[in-house]
Design a protein around this motif. Structure first.
Motif, mmCIF file in Angstrom:
data_model
loop_
_atom_site.group_PDB
_atom_site.id
_atom_site.type_symbol
_atom_site.label_atom_id
_atom_site.label_comp_id
_atom_site.label_asym_id
_atom_site.label_seq_id
_atom_site.Cartn_x
_atom_site.Cartn_y
_atom_site.Cartn_z
ATOM 1 N N ARG A 1 33.339 90.836 11.020
ATOM 2 C CA ARG A 1 33.511 89.939 12.085
ATOM 3 C C ARG A 1 35.184 89.510 11.871
ATOM 4 N N ARG A 2 35.493 88.922 10.683
ATOM 5 C CA ARG A 2 37.034 88.500 10.455
ATOM 6 C C ARG A 2 37.822 89.805 10.664
ATOM 7 N N ARG A 3 37.369 90.818 10.167
ATOM 8 C CA ARG A 3 38.397 92.104 10.335
ATOM 9 C C ARG A 3 38.742 92.438 11.806
ATOM 10 N N LEU A 4 37.601 92.125 12.643
ATOM 11 C CA LEU A 4 37.970 92.603 14.075
ATOM 12 C C LEU A 4 38.698 91.561 14.753
ATOM 13 N N VAL A 5 38.675 90.186 14.232
ATOM 14 C CA VAL A 5 39.451 89.336 14.736
ATOM 15 C C VAL A 5 40.964 89.642 14.229
ATOM 16 N N GLN A 6 41.020 89.775 13.188
ATOM 17 C CA GLN A 6 42.656 90.305 12.921
ATOM 18 C C GLN A 6 43.175 91.541 13.287
ATOM 19 N N ALA A 7 42.191 92.520 13.375
ATOM 20 C CA ALA A 7 42.968 93.935 14.081
ATOM 21 C C ALA A 7 42.770 93.890 15.351
ATOM 22 N N HIS A 8 41.806 93.175 16.137
ATOM 23 C CA HIS A 8 41.818 93.391 17.461
ATOM 24 C C HIS A 8 41.776 91.869 18.279
ATOM 25 N N PRO A 9 42.312 90.926 18.113
ATOM 26 C CA PRO A 9 42.368 89.488 18.779
ATOM 27 C C PRO A 9 42.453 89.565 20.203
ATOM 28 N N THR A 10 43.023 90.509 20.892
ATOM 29 C CA THR A 10 42.945 90.361 22.264
ATOM 30 C C THR A 10 41.900 90.839 22.879
ATOM 31 N N VAL A 11 40.978 91.699 22.188
ATOM 32 C CA VAL A 11 39.518 92.289 22.553
ATOM 33 C C VAL A 11 38.621 91.226 22.234
ATOM 34 N N VAL A 12 38.438 90.710 21.140
ATOM 35 C CA VAL A 12 37.681 89.789 20.543
ATOM 36 C C VAL A 12 37.720 88.412 21.450
ATOM 37 N N GLY A 13 38.778 88.003 21.342
ATOM 38 C CA GLY A 13 39.031 86.749 22.183
ATOM 39 C C GLY A 13 38.872 86.834 23.604
ATOM 40 N N ASN A 14 38.363 87.953 24.244
ATOM 41 C CA ASN A 14 38.075 88.210 25.469
ATOM 42 C C ASN A 14 37.028 88.775 25.969
ATOM 43 N N LEU A 15 35.932 88.821 24.961
ATOM 44 C CA LEU A 15 34.831 89.543 25.246
ATOM 45 C C LEU A 15 33.809 88.606 25.389
ATOM 46 N N ASP A 16 33.324 88.526 26.847
ATOM 47 C CA ASP A 16 32.361 87.549 27.180
ATOM 48 C C ASP A 16 30.992 88.135 26.452
ATOM 49 N N GLY A 17 30.442 87.146 25.551
ATOM 50 C CA GLY A 17 29.071 87.420 24.751
ATOM 51 C C GLY A 17 29.459 87.437 23.226
ATOM 52 N N ALA A 18 30.648 87.384 23.016
ATOM 53 C CA ALA A 18 31.323 87.302 21.452
ATOM 54 C C ALA A 18 31.041 86.029 21.168
ATOM 55 N N PRO A 19 30.639 85.681 19.699
ATOM 56 C CA PRO A 19 30.674 84.477 19.266
ATOM 57 C C PRO A 19 31.859 83.407 19.611
ATOM 58 N N LEU A 20 31.474 82.178 19.953
ATOM 59 C CA LEU A 20 32.372 81.404 20.256
ATOM 60 C C LEU A 20 33.523 80.952 19.005
ATOM 61 N N ASP A 21 32.965 81.076 17.856
ATOM 62 C CA ASP A 21 34.169 80.637 16.888
ATOM 63 C C ASP A 21 35.103 81.866 16.707
ATOM 64 N N LEU A 22 34.755 83.113 17.000
ATOM 65 C CA LEU A 22 35.473 84.053 16.760
ATOM 66 C C LEU A 22 36.403 84.159 17.841
ATOM 67 N N ARG A 23 36.018 83.818 19.172
ATOM 68 C CA ARG A 23 37.030 83.925 20.346
ATOM 69 C C ARG A 23 38.029 82.714 20.030
ATOM 70 N N TYR A 24 37.727 81.679 19.465
ATOM 71 C CA TYR A 24 38.444 80.651 19.291
ATOM 72 C C TYR A 24 39.563 81.113 18.264
ATOM 73 N N ALA A 25 39.190 81.823 17.204
ATOM 74 C CA ALA A 25 39.997 82.514 16.123
ATOM 75 C C ALA A 25 41.024 83.332 16.616
ATOM 76 N N ALA A 26 40.363 84.163 17.309
ATOM 77 C CA ALA A 26 41.308 85.349 17.905
ATOM 78 C C ALA A 26 42.311 84.906 18.913
ATOM 79 N N ASN A 27 41.881 83.966 19.617
ATOM 80 C CA ASN A 27 42.874 83.495 20.657
ATOM 81 C C ASN A 27 44.002 82.604 20.183
ATOM 82 N N ALA A 28 43.564 81.904 18.795
ATOM 83 C CA ALA A 28 44.675 80.958 18.065
ATOM 84 C C ALA A 28 45.595 81.991 17.656
#
Length: 327
Positions: A71-98
């Protein structure tokens, strides 16, 4: 004939707004942002499942099958996707959009940030994962990632009015009209926005957010909510300063939500014709008795944007609706 009708409806709406606001209003055509998040091509190239082929429930299942390190790897490698994927865990979306959002918003976390077009942003005030009540605010024209002030004021005012018990989402998640023109008179942007709003609400549910939200829809945002109503799992739909919801009455919305409507006596929207001709105009005024919505008091609100002003009866009523204190 269609061009003549379109011109007449638009001219009537523009003239009404000019008369009501003592100023000039203009509209610039907008292209709605649709489709999967930015960065999807790189996501697919990495062998990850296509976001266009997953609904929010499938997105949630995908992330549930990953370990913390993946999960952390995806946040780092693909933040614009993880941060905007409806259904993804909230904490991951917050981290990606930060990582990707250029703005900072006091007291809020960024649940979505899409830089395409004029930019779209979704802000959260409070803890969605733990809140017993949730409110989602859907704005009208002239709101985007760079112009969030009016929407964030409404969100913080509602959260304060509920004593901080209700988590509030400022959802600038669609391409809004600019000014008053063909975009504001037509439903094209609202239809695209309705799809995004319904998917967003489904995404909250898929991510484990259990309370059905009360959805507050301002001005053109009420057109979005009207089109989305039959798909939108909501406890309440509250419209204010509405030009119409593209339905003749509450039954036409095909929703199980309670429907509420407010309009103050000084709101210029009252001068906009409630017509629906050749795809232009948005139909019946939701505050009329024949529409069948529950009335929200708003006589002490001022103008088109004053419904959340501190001390107003409309804000008190909105807070009571969000808290479930009225039946």
């Amino acid at each position: 004939m269609r061009r003549i009708t379109r011109t007449l409806v638009t001219a009537a709406m523009v003239a009404a707004v000019v008369a009501g606001t003592a100023g000039w209003a203009s509209g610039t055509a907008q292209e709605p942002v649709t489709g999967p998040p930015a960065g999807t091509a790189e996501w697919r190239a990495a062998g990850l499942p296509d976001p266009e082929l997953m609904d929010p429930a499938a997105v949630a299942r995908f992330f549930a099958g990953l370990g913390p390190q993946e999960r952390r790897r995806l946040v780092q490698a693909h933040p614009t996707v993880v941060g905007n994927l409806d259904g993804a865990p909230l904490d991951l979306r917050y981290a990606a959009n930060a990582r990707t959002s250029p703005e900072t918003y006091p007291g809020a976390r960024v649940l979505a940030h899409d830089a395409r077009g004029r930019g779209q942003t979704v802000l959260v005030y409070g803890d969605l994962a733990k809140a017993e009540r949730i409110a989602v605010l859907v704005p009208g024209s002239d709101v985007d990632a760079g112009r969030m002030d009016s929407l964030t004021r409404k969100a913080t005012a509602l959260r304060t009015a509920t004593g901080g018990r209700t988590a509030v989402v400022a959802w600038a998640g669609y391409t809004t009209p600019l000014g008053v023109g063909l975009d504001a008179a037509s439903g094209e942007l609202a239809e695209a926005g309705a799809e995004r709003l319904a998917r967003f609400a489904d995404g909250l549910r898929a991510a484990g957010v259990r309370p059905e939200p009360s959805v507050f829809c301002h001005s053109y945002g009420s057109v979005v909510c009207g089109i989305a109503a039959h798909r939108l799992k909501a406890k309440d739909l509250v419209v204010f300063g509405s030009p119409g919801m593209r339905a003749e009455n509450v039954a036409g919305l095909r929703t199980t939500a309670r429907v509420w409507a407010a309009k103050d006596p000084t709101d210029w929207i009252d001068r906009v014709p409630n017509v629906a001709v050749a795809g232009y105009g948005h139909g019946t005024d939701p505050t009329t008795p024949e529409f069948g919505a529950r009335a929200v008091p708003a006589r002490d609100a001022k103008g088109h944007d004053g419904y959340f002003a501190p001390g107003t009866s409309s804000l008190r009523a909105f807070a009571a609706i969000a808290e479930g204190d009225v039946r």
